[in-house]
Write a protein that holds these residues in place. Structure first.
Motif, PDB file in Angstrom:
ATOM      1  N   LEU A 140       0.840  -1.191   0.000  1.00  0.00           N
ATOM      2  CA  LEU A 140       0.000   0.000   0.000  1.00  0.00           C
ATOM      3  C   LEU A 140       0.877   1.244   0.000  1.00  0.00           C
ATOM      4  N   VAL A 141       0.383   2.303  -0.638  1.00  0.00           N
ATOM      5  CA  VAL A 141       1.157   3.529  -0.833  1.00  0.00           C
ATOM      6  C   VAL A 141       0.581   4.647   0.022  1.00  0.00           C
ATOM      7  N   MET A 142       1.481   5.402   0.677  1.00  0.00           N
ATOM      8  CA  MET A 142       1.070   6.514   1.530  1.00  0.00           C
ATOM      9  C   MET A 142       1.886   7.761   1.190  1.00  0.00           C
ATOM     10  N   HIS A 143       1.319   8.909   1.547  1.00  0.00           N
ATOM     11  CA  HIS A 143       1.999  10.197   1.348  1.00  0.00           C
ATOM     12  C   HIS A 143       1.341  11.195   2.296  1.00  0.00           C
ATOM     13  N   PRO A 144       2.128  11.930   3.100  1.00  0.00           N
ATOM     14  CA  PRO A 144       1.528  12.857   4.061  1.00  0.00           C
ATOM     15  C   PRO A 144       0.903  14.099   3.435  1.00  0.00           C
ATOM     16  N   GLY A 145       1.230  14.380   2.167  1.00  0.00           N
ATOM     17  CA  GLY A 145       0.693  15.554   1.498  1.00  0.00           C
ATOM     18  C   GLY A 145       1.349  16.843   1.997  1.00  0.00           C
ATOM     19  N   PRO A 146       1.230  17.904   1.230  1.00  0.00           N
ATOM     20  CA  PRO A 146       0.668  17.902  -0.132  1.00  0.00           C
ATOM     21  C   PRO A 146       1.615  17.226  -1.115  1.00  0.00           C
ATOM     22  N   MET A 147       1.056  16.558  -2.111  1.00  0.00           N
ATOM     23  CA  MET A 147       1.861  15.814  -3.072  1.00  0.00           C
ATOM     24  C   MET A 147       2.396  16.716  -4.176  1.00  0.00           C
ATOM     25  N   ASN A 148       3.605  16.415  -4.611  1.00  0.00           N
ATOM     26  CA  ASN A 148       4.152  17.008  -5.827  1.00  0.00           C
ATOM     27  C   ASN A 148       4.128  15.914  -6.887  1.00  0.00           C
ATOM     28  N   GLY A 164      -4.125   5.397  -7.717  1.00  0.00           N
ATOM     29  CA  GLY A 164      -4.349   3.988  -8.003  1.00  0.00           C
ATOM     30  C   GLY A 164      -4.985   3.212  -6.872  1.00  0.00           C
ATOM     31  N   ALA A 165      -5.233   1.940  -7.142  1.00  0.00           N
ATOM     32  CA  ALA A 165      -5.936   1.071  -6.188  1.00  0.00           C
ATOM     33  C   ALA A 165      -5.124   0.810  -4.930  1.00  0.00           C
ATOM     34  N   GLN A 166      -3.806   0.947  -4.993  1.00  0.00           N
ATOM     35  CA  GLN A 166      -2.958   0.678  -3.827  1.00  0.00           C
ATOM     36  C   GLN A 166      -2.751   1.909  -2.952  1.00  0.00           C
ATOM     37  N   SER A 167      -3.281   3.031  -3.366  1.00  0.00           N
ATOM     38  CA  SER A 167      -3.057   4.283  -2.647  1.00  0.00           C
ATOM     39  C   SER A 167      -4.010   4.447  -1.460  1.00  0.00           C
ATOM     40  N   LEU A 168      -3.437   4.877  -0.330  1.00  0.00           N
ATOM     41  CA  LEU A 168      -4.215   5.181   0.881  1.00  0.00           C
ATOM     42  C   LEU A 168      -4.226   6.678   1.174  1.00  0.00           C
TER      43      LEU A 168
END
Length: 334
Positions: free
Chosen positions: A284-292, A304-308
């Motif tokens: 599973l993929v994570m990112h605290p944001g904000p995303m670049n 995508g489907a693996q993104s949380l």
């Protein structure tokens, strides 16, 4: 950071019968939340369990509780943060608190007032909880010493961001059913990231195997002494990972050029489908944001489907409700 001692403490807690499904302890034993460092595995577990119950509150039509009715919460942000500040504001209001967002950009701080003077001024207003984000590491600890109310660290410099680590842990636990034993690869600008530091401490305390993936110049000096496996080859670092946690390039904290170009950085350290294929199929993929997008993560992976990533935002409100409610138990008549 002694990871083995933290892991042993967690195992001891479980052997004594404390499980993820148990009712959280009625009182969080800390007056403030200034960082993950200093919290026991049981402290973390209690907050995560309480946050789990707040998720259901947020999904109801009637979201407002009366837990903090009559209480005052001040959000004091010295750095801009739409995501975190709005999350704390929603959390406070859902608990019934009166919430004030202090506009630091137009406040007396810009006229030369010191942090201690600001603390004394706010303290005279008798707030119950102050949520603080500051650009200097340690500033929140200093402010907490000067006020009578509860203080929550919403990020201080490159030091810590405890509620982000808690919401990340809650997101992982709800999707994987556990944290203990998972392989978590934290990738990107680890040198400047308070999110990375808080997550390293928390995830290790809860028994996860944490890996660090970054170019050499974006790894903190002496990081090897902490015992976390480090990789400069992203594909090797992602092999067999259960969770891939991407970090934003903290360009506002960089003095000098740390990356040759955005294009080159994405080529070697941006998460795309090809690099993600080296992790476990159910990673599973994570990112605290904000995303670049196109810098540390591609759009097809982010969406995508693996993104949380969107779920992390929802868990942020629940965790901040849990933290505020837990600290409120120490207030007079709490």
């Amino acid at each position: 950071m002694d990871r083995s001692a933290l892991a042993a403490s967690l195992r001891c807690a479980y052997s004594d019968g404390f499980k993820m499904t148990d009712t959280p302890r009625s009182v969080f034993p800390h007056r403030h939340l200034l960082g993950i460092e200093g919290l026991s595995p049981l402290d973390i577990q209690a907050l995560l369990d309480l946050a789990d119950s707040q998720v259901e509150v947020s999904r109801q039509v009637e979201k407002r509780k009366t837990t903090l009715r009559g209480r005052t919460q001040i959000n004091l942000f010295f750095e801009p943060s739409t995501r975190t500040q709005s999350s704390f504001e929603i959390a406070g209001k859902r608990l019934g608190a009166d919430v004030m967002n202090m506009a630091v950009a137009s406040s007396s701080v810009k006229k030369g007032e010191t942090l201690i003077d600001t603390a004394a001024t706010l303290n005279a207003m008798r707030p119950d909880i102050i949520v603080v984000r500051h650009y200097a590491a340690g500033a929140v600890h200093l402010l907490a010493q000067k006020v009578d109310c509860a203080v929550v660290n919403a990020g201080d410099g490159a030091h810590e961001h405890p509620t982000q680590a808690l919401l990340d842990a809650l997101t992982i636990r709800r999707n994987k059913g556990r944290i203990d034993g998972l392989i978590v690869a934290i990738c990107g600008d680890i040198l400047h990231s308070r999110v990375a530091r808080s997550n390293m401490i928390l995830l290790a305390a809860m028994g996860a195997q944490v890996r660090l993936v970054a170019p050499t110049n974006l790894l903190p000096p002496g990081i090897a002494r902490l015992g976390f496996p480090t990789f400069t080859d992203m594909r090797k670092g992602l092999e067999g990972a259960d969770i891939v946690m991407m970090l934003r390039l903290q360009r506002e904290r960089m003095n000098g050029s740390f990356v040759p170009s955005v294009k080159e950085y994405f080529r070697f350290y941006g998460l795309d489908q090809e690099k993600l294929s080296y992790a476990k199929p159910d990673a599973l993929v994570m990112h605290p944001g904000p995303m670049n997008r196109g810098v540390e993560i591609s759009s097809d992976v982010a969406d995508g489907a693996q993104s949380l990533i969107r779920e992390q935002v929802e868990m942020g409100v629940a965790v901040r409700m849990a933290v505020i409610e837990a600290l409120a138990s120490h207030l007079p008549n709490g």
